[in-house]
Design a protein around this motif. Sequence first.
Motif, PDB file in Angstrom:
ATOM      1  N   GLY A 180       0.815  -1.201   0.000  1.00  0.00           N
ATOM      2  CA  GLY A 180       0.000   0.000   0.000  1.00  0.00           C
ATOM      3  C   GLY A 180       0.855   1.260   0.000  1.00  0.00           C
ATOM      4  N   ASP A 181       0.207   2.406  -0.170  1.00  0.00           N
ATOM      5  CA  ASP A 181       0.928   3.679  -0.217  1.00  0.00           C
ATOM      6  C   ASP A 181       1.735   3.925   1.052  1.00  0.00           C
ATOM      7  N   LEU A 182       1.174   3.544   2.198  1.00  0.00           N
ATOM      8  CA  LEU A 182       1.855   3.817   3.459  1.00  0.00           C
ATOM      9  C   LEU A 182       3.184   3.089   3.533  1.00  0.00           C
ATOM     10  N   LEU A 183       3.229   1.822   3.124  1.00  0.00           N
ATOM     11  CA  LEU A 183       4.478   1.064   3.172  1.00  0.00           C
ATOM     12  C   LEU A 183       5.506   1.632   2.194  1.00  0.00           C
ATOM     13  N   LEU A 184       5.063   2.047   1.036  1.00  0.00           N
ATOM     14  CA  LEU A 184       5.994   2.639   0.063  1.00  0.00           C
ATOM     15  C   LEU A 184       6.575   3.946   0.605  1.00  0.00           C
ATOM     16  N   ARG A 185       5.749   4.747   1.245  1.00  0.00           N
ATOM     17  CA  ARG A 185       6.248   5.992   1.822  1.00  0.00           C
ATOM     18  C   ARG A 185       7.169   5.733   3.015  1.00  0.00           C
ATOM     19  N   LEU A 186       6.907   4.647   3.746  1.00  0.00           N
ATOM     20  CA  LEU A 186       7.803   4.273   4.846  1.00  0.00           C
ATOM     21  C   LEU A 186       9.193   3.932   4.326  1.00  0.00           C
ATOM     22  N   ASP A 187       9.262   3.262   3.177  1.00  0.00           N
ATOM     23  CA  ASP A 187      10.564   2.970   2.570  1.00  0.00           C
ATOM     24  C   ASP A 187      11.321   4.255   2.254  1.00  0.00           C
ATOM     25  N   VAL A 188      10.618   5.240   1.703  1.00  0.00           N
ATOM     26  CA  VAL A 188      11.259   6.521   1.370  1.00  0.00           C
ATOM     27  C   VAL A 188      11.765   7.195   2.642  1.00  0.00           C
ATOM     28  N   ALA A 189      10.937   7.208   3.683  1.00  0.00           N
ATOM     29  CA  ALA A 189      11.346   7.844   4.942  1.00  0.00           C
ATOM     30  C   ALA A 189      12.549   7.137   5.553  1.00  0.00           C
ATOM     31  N   GLN A 190      12.554   5.805   5.525  1.00  0.00           N
ATOM     32  CA  GLN A 190      13.671   5.055   6.083  1.00  0.00           C
ATOM     33  C   GLN A 190      14.963   5.323   5.323  1.00  0.00           C
ATOM     34  N   LEU A 191      14.900   5.293   3.986  1.00  0.00           N
ATOM     35  CA  LEU A 191      16.106   5.504   3.197  1.00  0.00           C
ATOM     36  C   LEU A 191      16.608   6.943   3.328  1.00  0.00           C
ATOM     37  N   LEU A 192      15.696   7.898   3.358  1.00  0.00           N
ATOM     38  CA  LEU A 192      16.097   9.288   3.573  1.00  0.00           C
ATOM     39  C   LEU A 192      16.881   9.434   4.876  1.00  0.00           C
ATOM     40  N   THR A 193      16.373   8.805   5.925  1.00  0.00           N
ATOM     41  CA  THR A 193      17.008   8.939   7.237  1.00  0.00           C
ATOM     42  C   THR A 193      18.360   8.251   7.259  1.00  0.00           C
ATOM     43  N   TYR A 194      18.427   7.029   6.710  1.00  0.00           N
ATOM     44  CA  TYR A 194      19.701   6.312   6.732  1.00  0.00           C
ATOM     45  C   TYR A 194      20.772   7.072   5.951  1.00  0.00           C
ATOM     46  N   LEU A 195      20.420   7.533   4.756  1.00  0.00           N
ATOM     47  CA  LEU A 195      21.407   8.254   3.949  1.00  0.00           C
ATOM     48  C   LEU A 195      21.774   9.587   4.592  1.00  0.00           C
TER      49      LEU A 195
ATOM     50  N   PRO B 236       9.878  15.929  -5.825  1.00  0.00           N
ATOM     51  CA  PRO B 236       9.514  16.558  -4.540  1.00  0.00           C
ATOM     52  C   PRO B 236       8.226  16.017  -3.940  1.00  0.00           C
ATOM     53  N   ASP B 237       7.265  15.604  -4.792  1.00  0.00           N
ATOM     54  CA  ASP B 237       5.991  15.121  -4.268  1.00  0.00           C
ATOM     55  C   ASP B 237       6.172  13.863  -3.430  1.00  0.00           C
ATOM     56  N   ALA B 238       7.045  12.971  -3.870  1.00  0.00           N
ATOM     57  CA  ALA B 238       7.281  11.735  -3.119  1.00  0.00           C
ATOM     58  C   ALA B 238       7.887  12.037  -1.760  1.00  0.00           C
ATOM     59  N   LEU B 239       8.768  13.028  -1.705  1.00  0.00           N
ATOM     60  CA  LEU B 239       9.376  13.390  -0.422  1.00  0.00           C
ATOM     61  C   LEU B 239       8.348  14.067   0.483  1.00  0.00           C
ATOM     62  N   ALA B 240       7.497  14.920  -0.111  1.00  0.00           N
ATOM     63  CA  ALA B 240       6.459  15.571   0.697  1.00  0.00           C
ATOM     64  C   ALA B 240       5.498  14.528   1.276  1.00  0.00           C
ATOM     65  N   ALA B 241       5.212  13.478   0.503  1.00  0.00           N
ATOM     66  CA  ALA B 241       4.318  12.426   0.999  1.00  0.00           C
ATOM     67  C   ALA B 241       4.953  11.648   2.137  1.00  0.00           C
ATOM     68  N   ALA B 242       6.280  11.532   2.125  1.00  0.00           N
ATOM     69  CA  ALA B 242       6.979  10.801   3.183  1.00  0.00           C
ATOM     70  C   ALA B 242       7.255  11.656   4.408  1.00  0.00           C
ATOM     71  N   LEU B 243       7.032  12.966   4.303  1.00  0.00           N
ATOM     72  CA  LEU B 243       7.353  13.873   5.403  1.00  0.00           C
ATOM     73  C   LEU B 243       6.656  13.501   6.716  1.00  0.00           C
ATOM     74  N   PRO B 244       5.341  13.163   6.712  1.00  0.00           N
ATOM     75  CA  PRO B 244       4.702  12.828   8.003  1.00  0.00           C
ATOM     76  C   PRO B 244       5.233  11.541   8.640  1.00  0.00           C
ATOM     77  N   LEU B 245       5.950  10.723   7.860  1.00  0.00           N
ATOM     78  CA  LEU B 245       6.438   9.441   8.362  1.00  0.00           C
ATOM     79  C   LEU B 245       7.870   9.517   8.873  1.00  0.00           C
ATOM     80  N   LEU B 246       8.426  10.712   8.910  1.00  0.00           N
ATOM     81  CA  LEU B 246       9.758  10.866   9.502  1.00  0.00           C
ATOM     82  C   LEU B 246       9.620  10.864  11.025  1.00  0.00           C
ATOM     83  N   GLN B 247       9.293   9.708  11.545  1.00  0.00           N
ATOM     84  CA  GLN B 247       9.116   9.477  12.971  1.00  0.00           C
ATOM     85  C   GLN B 247      10.039   8.332  13.385  1.00  0.00           C
ATOM     86  N   ARG B 248      10.547   8.415  14.575  1.00  0.00           N
ATOM     87  CA  ARG B 248      11.460   7.370  15.056  1.00  0.00           C
ATOM     88  C   ARG B 248      10.809   5.996  15.030  1.00  0.00           C
ATOM     89  N   ILE B 249       9.549   5.926  15.391  1.00  0.00           N
ATOM     90  CA  ILE B 249       8.876   4.637  15.488  1.00  0.00           C
ATOM     91  C   ILE B 249       8.758   3.968  14.133  1.00  0.00           C
TER      92      ILE B 249
END
Length: 811
Positions: free
Chosen positions: A419-434, A453-466
């Motif tokens: 789903g969209d949420l899991l795909l955005r979680l991948d973006v948030a995780q990779l952004l943080t690791y890099l 930029p749209d993909a990053l904006a969609a991942a913005l709310p998921l930049l959470q430690r959890i």
Amino acid sequence: MADIRERDDTGDLTEGDPTVAQARPDHDVYVVEPLLPQRLRRPSDLLRFGATLAAMVAVLLIALVAKQTLNGLEKDVTEGATRLPELLSRVATFLGGAALLVVPVAFAVERVFHRDGLRVAEGLVAAILGMVISFLLGSWIVTAGPVDLRLLLTGNRDIEPLNTLLTSVIAYSTAVRISRRPTWRALMWTVIGLYALAFFTGYQITLVGGIVTVLLGMAIGYGTLYGVGSPDTRPPGNAVVAALRKLSFTPVSARRIDDDHQGSRRYAIGLKDGTSLDVTVLDRDRQVAGLPYRLWRRIRLNSETRRRAIRSLRAELEREALMAYAAQAAGASTPRLLGTSEIGTEAALLAYEHLDTRPLDEVPDSEIDDNVLAQIWEQIELLQIQRLAHRRLTGDGIHLDPAGRVVLTDARSGEIAAGDLLLRLDVAQLLTYLALRVGPERSVRAAAAVMGPDALAAALPLLQRIALTRETRAALAKDKALLGNLREQIVALKPQSKVEEIRLERFRPRTLVTIIASALAAYFLLSQLSRVNLVQVVTTANWAWSGIALVASFVSFVAAALMLRGFVPEHLPLWRTVLVQFASSFVKLVAPAAVGGIAINTRYLQKRGISPASAVASVGASQLVMLIFHIGLLLLFAYITGSSTATSFTPSRGLVVAMLAVAVLAVLLLGVPQLRRLVTARMRRLFSNVLPRLLDVLQSPSKMIEACSGTLMITLAFVACLDACVAAFGGSLSFTTVAVVYLTANAIGSAAPTPGGLGAVEASLTLGLTVAGLDAPLATSAVLLYRLLTFWLPVLPGWAAFTHLQRDEAL
């Protein structure tokens, strides 16, 4: 020492390292791997041990709470057992008693004939432990255990609380794993049922005693299995080679390499045509490894983000294979999956083509250039186009080959049709690791160049430690500002993006602690109320003193308003500020004592047009000064009380102990580097915001007088209220003694995570007044009246004030 031999390029045998590995021949292939243990402790046995103990505790707690229901159920069961025909009852008694010994012996003989005597020996150890432990526990329950527990397990009859023989037999049956043999399992539980029926008929066991006996026996059996270990049934390396031969591969060498991050074995296999395989072995006993952590995440996170806590071996094999084939079909650069196979009933393997790569964790930061970053994001884009979520984009899941090309590995954690949420979680995780490797700016710039930029904006709310992997969360502990910097970079890139809030957690650990603490507090209050009659407390109290206590309670709200006004240079209307303090008493029902008032006051100041930073600083300054006053008054009253009394309540000695405790705490804070850095960081933030506000207050003498007088009046009003409540029931304590009790209990209540310090304040006040010399019933009555006037009674006007202020947009 094991003899280690490998074949070199010429086919001759060479010596290996005999200290860490052993050779296992399979035709002409020598498998080099560490010496496999003969026995191992299975995580599944430990989990079953813990689950059985938890079930036993739960049964006892439920039985203690639902005594009446349990008594009725036990009566029904016992009456049903006694209505059996006498002949059937006697047959059941005979068969149950005799077969309870015969069946385990028969199973032992059968195992010995099959040369499995070691399993029988484990069962005997468990049986002996079961007998000894149940006897000792039973003796303790009868002689020194809690009365309620003794009544539950014995029914107030002269019987064993825990049946020693039944505990021993169940521990034996569990340790020999009789549950894996369907025929023997059915026979064993039939015998146990007959034995329990006979004991119910003869009133020799209670319902709870029978259940606890069974659970205790199972716990001892599982504990024995984990303690002594179980035979290692993992297929060795030569079985892996044999399974590869069935897949039409021709291995000529095999070597065990490091396990993967989930603890699965891996082998490097050389083939006859000169190519190589990387083989991952999934062992059945490893399927429950890390289960408590996975269960915790499953309970804590929303359903879309969590992984299944446990899968069968077959399901795990199919999941990883399906993800590997899907990634290949998407065009991603991943090792090709060349074959899968089960290895008997205890393991399965996946054979991948070998690629000469190194994980990104082993690549220096200087080598991660913009080209590498772009390749990584291009691979993720290929996966996301096909709705594939990798779920483990960390340094061990991203590799580089000698030519600098990116290769993705570790497909086991992935999801197809994500789903969209899991795909955005991948973006948030990779952004943080890099970002941890190359910095937030480069990480965001590289991602935006590929994903947009749209993909990053969609991942913005998921930049959470959890939302991140465990390794990434650990790395973030060293750079707590990184997620904030990432958010700033994304917002700067697309400032017009609308960010919706996404809550990944069902609850926070702090919420769970509050719920548990509140439950304990409620239990404490109910136990207190069971000792006194609340109606009698209210009706027998002296009305004159009760009226004084009520006035003192009201004065505390006015004092709180004066204190807040004193720390705010801007004008605040007095009575509206008093209403805000009443509203905070309503909020305390759902928030800890020290949190509700701060949140309400901060919100009120912001609604008055004061900037958020200044509002927080004003409330923080008031809390800091109140803390200073609190400590000063505690020391003052403790000194006065200790020097003017000679009773058993001597705070002067407690004052010395408190000062020593503070000194030890200061040494720890200054001596432990981690604590010192934590305190320094907190104090730096405190002084950077609060001190300028205090300086503003000091420039106005009227504000300073108002702030200090309000702060002092709060404490004195509460002390006067408690003192009047004590006097209302005929108690006689000095004002200074009551002040010491209140100040100590209030500090404990402020630290408690329960709403309004519920439970902690009552316990501390009651204990303090009792130590001061009041009788326990009088102290309890005084405390209940005090809490009624200061905590419960203001709730209704507080709700009205809260509603009124919200309607006027003052909150």
